[in-house]
Design an enzyme around this catalytic site. Structure first.
Site, PDB file in Angstrom:
ATOM      1  N   ARG A 108     -72.857 -33.307 -16.274  1.00  0.00           N
ATOM      2  CA  ARG A 108     -74.269 -33.454 -16.717  1.00  0.00           C
ATOM      3  C   ARG A 108     -74.740 -32.311 -17.602  1.00  0.00           C
ATOM      4  O   ARG A 108     -75.925 -32.068 -17.747  1.00  0.00           O
ATOM      5  CB  ARG A 108     -75.212 -33.614 -15.532  1.00  0.00           C
ATOM      6  CG  ARG A 108     -74.909 -34.842 -14.701  1.00  0.00           C
ATOM      7  CD  ARG A 108     -76.112 -35.307 -13.918  1.00  0.00           C
ATOM      8  NE  ARG A 108     -75.723 -36.384 -13.047  1.00  0.00           N
ATOM      9  CZ  ARG A 108     -75.290 -36.205 -11.812  1.00  0.00           C
ATOM     10  NH1 ARG A 108     -75.231 -34.994 -11.300  1.00  0.00           N
ATOM     11  NH2 ARG A 108     -74.923 -37.239 -11.099  1.00  0.00           N
ATOM     12  N   LYS A 130     -77.835 -32.622 -32.689  1.00  0.00           N
ATOM     13  CA  LYS A 130     -77.474 -34.042 -32.578  1.00  0.00           C
ATOM     14  C   LYS A 130     -75.958 -34.119 -32.602  1.00  0.00           C
ATOM     15  O   LYS A 130     -75.328 -33.710 -33.583  1.00  0.00           O
ATOM     16  CB  LYS A 130     -78.025 -34.825 -33.774  1.00  0.00           C
ATOM     17  CG  LYS A 130     -79.508 -35.007 -33.751  1.00  0.00           C
ATOM     18  CD  LYS A 130     -79.940 -36.145 -34.668  1.00  0.00           C
ATOM     19  CE  LYS A 130     -80.159 -35.720 -36.068  1.00  0.00           C
ATOM     20  NZ  LYS A 130     -80.601 -36.767 -36.981  1.00  0.00           N
ATOM     21  N   GLU A 172     -73.974 -31.425 -48.920  1.00  0.00           N
ATOM     22  CA  GLU A 172     -75.122 -31.165 -48.029  1.00  0.00           C
ATOM     23  C   GLU A 172     -76.011 -30.050 -48.599  1.00  0.00           C
ATOM     24  O   GLU A 172     -77.224 -30.057 -48.410  1.00  0.00           O
ATOM     25  CB  GLU A 172     -74.643 -30.810 -46.615  1.00  0.00           C
ATOM     26  CG  GLU A 172     -73.879 -31.918 -45.897  1.00  0.00           C
ATOM     27  CD  GLU A 172     -74.726 -33.145 -45.496  1.00  0.00           C
ATOM     28  OE1 GLU A 172     -75.957 -33.135 -45.683  1.00  0.00           O
ATOM     29  OE2 GLU A 172     -74.116 -34.123 -45.006  1.00  0.00           O
ATOM     30  N   LYS A 214     -81.930 -25.510 -42.786  1.00  0.00           N
ATOM     31  CA  LYS A 214     -81.814 -26.646 -41.866  1.00  0.00           C
ATOM     32  C   LYS A 214     -82.402 -26.304 -40.493  1.00  0.00           C
ATOM     33  O   LYS A 214     -83.118 -27.103 -39.895  1.00  0.00           O
ATOM     34  CB  LYS A 214     -80.362 -27.111 -41.717  1.00  0.00           C
ATOM     35  CG  LYS A 214     -80.274 -28.200 -40.638  1.00  0.00           C
ATOM     36  CD  LYS A 214     -79.086 -29.073 -40.659  1.00  0.00           C
ATOM     37  CE  LYS A 214     -79.226 -30.109 -39.540  1.00  0.00           C
ATOM     38  NZ  LYS A 214     -78.065 -30.941 -39.370  1.00  0.00           N
ATOM     39  N   GLU A 224     -86.970 -35.434 -34.341  1.00  0.00           N
ATOM     40  CA  GLU A 224     -87.018 -36.279 -35.529  1.00  0.00           C
ATOM     41  C   GLU A 224     -88.149 -37.294 -35.545  1.00  0.00           C
ATOM     42  O   GLU A 224     -87.926 -38.487 -35.722  1.00  0.00           O
ATOM     43  CB  GLU A 224     -85.656 -36.988 -35.713  1.00  0.00           C
ATOM     44  CG  GLU A 224     -85.417 -37.370 -37.160  1.00  0.00           C
ATOM     45  CD  GLU A 224     -83.995 -37.827 -37.465  1.00  0.00           C
ATOM     46  OE1 GLU A 224     -83.064 -37.039 -37.238  1.00  0.00           O
ATOM     47  OE2 GLU A 224     -83.845 -38.949 -37.920  1.00  0.00           O
ATOM     48  N   ARG A 228     -87.929 -33.758 -40.028  1.00  0.00           N
ATOM     49  CA  ARG A 228     -86.470 -33.730 -39.859  1.00  0.00           C
ATOM     50  C   ARG A 228     -85.807 -34.947 -40.507  1.00  0.00           C
ATOM     51  O   ARG A 228     -84.649 -34.889 -40.924  1.00  0.00           O
ATOM     52  CB  ARG A 228     -86.112 -33.639 -38.367  1.00  0.00           C
ATOM     53  CG  ARG A 228     -84.616 -33.540 -38.166  1.00  0.00           C
ATOM     54  CD  ARG A 228     -84.169 -33.205 -36.779  1.00  0.00           C
ATOM     55  NE  ARG A 228     -82.717 -33.075 -36.784  1.00  0.00           N
ATOM     56  CZ  ARG A 228     -81.991 -32.671 -35.785  1.00  0.00           C
ATOM     57  NH1 ARG A 228     -82.570 -32.317 -34.648  1.00  0.00           N
ATOM     58  NH2 ARG A 228     -80.683 -32.600 -35.884  1.00  0.00           N
ATOM     59  N   ASN A 232     -82.062 -36.801 -43.753  1.00  0.00           N
ATOM     60  CA  ASN A 232     -81.228 -37.997 -43.902  1.00  0.00           C
ATOM     61  C   ASN A 232     -81.114 -38.450 -45.351  1.00  0.00           C
ATOM     62  O   ASN A 232     -80.550 -39.516 -45.625  1.00  0.00           O
ATOM     63  CB  ASN A 232     -81.793 -39.148 -43.054  1.00  0.00           C
ATOM     64  CG  ASN A 232     -81.699 -38.848 -41.577  1.00  0.00           C
ATOM     65  OD1 ASN A 232     -80.736 -38.231 -41.133  1.00  0.00           O
ATOM     66  ND2 ASN A 232     -82.703 -39.245 -40.814  1.00  0.00           N
ATOM     67  N   HIS A 235     -78.152 -40.361 -46.680  1.00  0.00           N
ATOM     68  CA  HIS A 235     -77.332 -40.750 -45.530  1.00  0.00           C
ATOM     69  C   HIS A 235     -77.428 -42.234 -45.168  1.00  0.00           C
ATOM     70  O   HIS A 235     -76.545 -42.749 -44.484  1.00  0.00           O
ATOM     71  CB  HIS A 235     -77.694 -39.904 -44.303  1.00  0.00           C
ATOM     72  CG  HIS A 235     -77.088 -38.515 -44.378  1.00  0.00           C
ATOM     73  ND1 HIS A 235     -77.412 -37.620 -45.368  1.00  0.00           N
ATOM     74  CD2 HIS A 235     -76.166 -37.890 -43.594  1.00  0.00           C
ATOM     75  CE1 HIS A 235     -76.729 -36.499 -45.190  1.00  0.00           C
ATOM     76  NE2 HIS A 235     -75.962 -36.625 -44.132  1.00  0.00           N
ATOM     77  N   HIS A 239     -73.950 -43.423 -44.963  1.00  0.00           N
ATOM     78  CA  HIS A 239     -73.322 -43.828 -43.692  1.00  0.00           C
ATOM     79  C   HIS A 239     -72.830 -45.276 -43.754  1.00  0.00           C
ATOM     80  O   HIS A 239     -71.831 -45.622 -43.128  1.00  0.00           O
ATOM     81  CB  HIS A 239     -74.317 -43.676 -42.537  1.00  0.00           C
ATOM     82  CG  HIS A 239     -74.369 -42.268 -42.005  1.00  0.00           C
ATOM     83  ND1 HIS A 239     -75.301 -41.852 -41.081  1.00  0.00           N
ATOM     84  CD2 HIS A 239     -73.590 -41.190 -42.258  1.00  0.00           C
ATOM     85  CE1 HIS A 239     -75.089 -40.574 -40.812  1.00  0.00           C
ATOM     86  NE2 HIS A 239     -74.068 -40.143 -41.510  1.00  0.00           N
ATOM     87  N   HIS A 249     -67.317 -37.504 -45.599  1.00  0.00           N
ATOM     88  CA  HIS A 249     -68.768 -37.528 -45.396  1.00  0.00           C
ATOM     89  C   HIS A 249     -69.515 -37.043 -46.648  1.00  0.00           C
ATOM     90  O   HIS A 249     -70.497 -37.651 -47.084  1.00  0.00           O
ATOM     91  CB  HIS A 249     -69.133 -36.655 -44.182  1.00  0.00           C
ATOM     92  CG  HIS A 249     -70.595 -36.693 -43.868  1.00  0.00           C
ATOM     93  ND1 HIS A 249     -71.249 -37.849 -43.480  1.00  0.00           N
ATOM     94  CD2 HIS A 249     -71.545 -35.722 -43.918  1.00  0.00           C
ATOM     95  CE1 HIS A 249     -72.528 -37.581 -43.290  1.00  0.00           C
ATOM     96  NE2 HIS A 249     -72.750 -36.295 -43.558  1.00  0.00           N
TER      97      HIS A 249
HETATM   98  N1  GLY Z   1     -75.441 -31.798 -35.418  1.00  0.00           N
HETATM   99  C1  GLY Z   1     -76.072 -32.190 -36.610  1.00  0.00           C
HETATM  100  C2  GLY Z   1     -77.522 -32.355 -36.480  1.00  0.00           C
HETATM  101  O1  GLY Z   1     -78.085 -32.185 -35.438  1.00  0.00           O
HETATM  102  O2  GLY Z   1     -78.200 -32.687 -37.455  1.00  0.00           O
END
Ligand code: GLY
Length: 346
Positions: A108, A130, A172, A214, A224, A228, A232, A235, A239, A249
């Site tokens: 956990r 993320k 990026e 960032k 987000e 935030r 994207n 993306h 994606h 990527h």
């Molecule tokens: N690990 C990438 C992000 O959180 O955007």
């Protein structure tokens, strides 16, 4: 060596910029640490991991799957990992995603940190919390948001970085410039990949600047709901083509940014598509990929940025200023179908 701590809602991340990996022992208890390492990085830099507990993983997005997670969890159990163990991901975006995700679900949740070894991971993938895995062509469809406790940059890893990874990282960086930083955009226009490869101080500054850019965006909107989302940019389309056409990527994001500029012309009266396209090409990245519009739309329909029948698309108002616009999926379908046969930027 510079350290900088960024506070998030319930935790914080300390950056150790321009740090030698040999200083890791000052940051964590290495006896209770397990490294999850990209196998190429492990082979090329084995001396740094002598007598350490390591789990190696194969390179490539195709290994960013639940099967890899299960295999790592079995190995953690065999190595006797417990709640006091720290996991450290050493590698690019696949490793940071996998390590952050495993650490978030194993028992956990246990502590984790990153030693990103690619430019892309230093300025983007390691930052923000993320972390997750793909399911088939659906990128990052499963995952968690949990911040790493530290991120250590040792530029020694860039000495063995393949050329394509330099290009990926700059995709990026160009994205950050497009959405937030017109001055950086101009600086990039006046420089080149070769120049950054030769001038380590310039590169080091650029990487730190982008990592902090960032981090600050994430700090202000960790989950987000606002700004935030701007990260994207490039993306949504990126994606949708990345796994289908097995693009790296950075390449997928570069093509996605070019596509987002065309859409920005229509919806935001954006006037600088040409400058963005030229900058992308200057950093040896592609701006076009032949695609099947129906396939791309099908993948987009499962994108996390879709809400009911519309997609929250990140568009440019001008260079350095991005906005999120909800666009009905049928309108995106029309644009993508229209552009399908054209090789708009070549
Ligand atoms: N690990 C990438 C992000 O959180 O955007």
């Amino acid at each position: 060596m510079i350290t900088k701590t960024i506070k998030f809602s319930s935790s914080s991340t300390t950056f150790y910029f321009a740090y030698g990996i040999s200083h890791l022992k000052d940051i964590v208890d290495v006896k209770h640490t397990i490294f999850i390492i990209n196998e190429n990085v492990f082979q090329q830099h084995a001396k740094h991991f002598k007598n350490q507990q390591t789990i190696t993983i194969k390179s490539g997005e195709q290994f960013k799957t639940q099967a890899t997670i299960d295999s790592i969890i079995k190995q953690l159990i065999e190595l006797g990992a417990d709640r006091k163990t720290t996991l450290i991901g050493v590698g690019g975006g696949v490793v940071t995603d996998i390590t952050g995700y495993v650490a978030s679900v194993f028992m956990r949740g246990i502590k984790f940190g990153f030693i990103p070894t690619t430019i892309l991971a230093m300025v983007d993938a390691s930052i923000g919390g993320k972390n997750g895995v793909d399911v088939g062509v659906y990128k990052n469809i499963v995952g968690t948001i949990n911040q790493p406790s530290f991120i250590l940059h040792d530029l020694i890893f860039l000495n063995t970085l393949p050329e394509i990874e330099w290009q990926n990282g700059f995709a990026e960086i160009i994205k950050h410039a497009c959405i937030k930083d017109a001055a950086m955009f101009k600086a990039l226009e006046e420089s080149s990949l070769k120049k950054y490869q030769q001038k380590k101080k310039l590169l080091c500054f650029l990487i730190q600047h982008n990592a902090l850019l960032k981090s600050k965006v994430v700090q202000q909107d960790e989950f987000e709901s606002g700004d935030r989302k701007l990260l994207n940019f490039g993306h949504t389309f990126g994606h949708a083509i990345e796994n289908t056409y097995q693009l790296s990527h950075g390449y997928a994001v570069a093509i996605g940014m070019a596509m987002a500029c065309i859409i920005s012309e229509q919806y935001q009266n954006f006037k600088d598509t040409n400058r963005v396209v030229e900058l992308i090409k200057r950093y040896e990245l592609p701006v076009h990929q032949s695609y099947d519009a129906k396939n791309v739309i099908d993948v987009m329909k499962a994108d996390k940025k879709k809400i009911k029948d519309a997609i929250n698309y990140v568009l440019l108002k001008k260079i350095g200023k991005a906005v999120v616009q909800s666009i009905p999926i049928n309108q995106i379908e029309n644009i993508i179908s229209q552009l399908e046969a054209e090789n708009s930027f070549s």
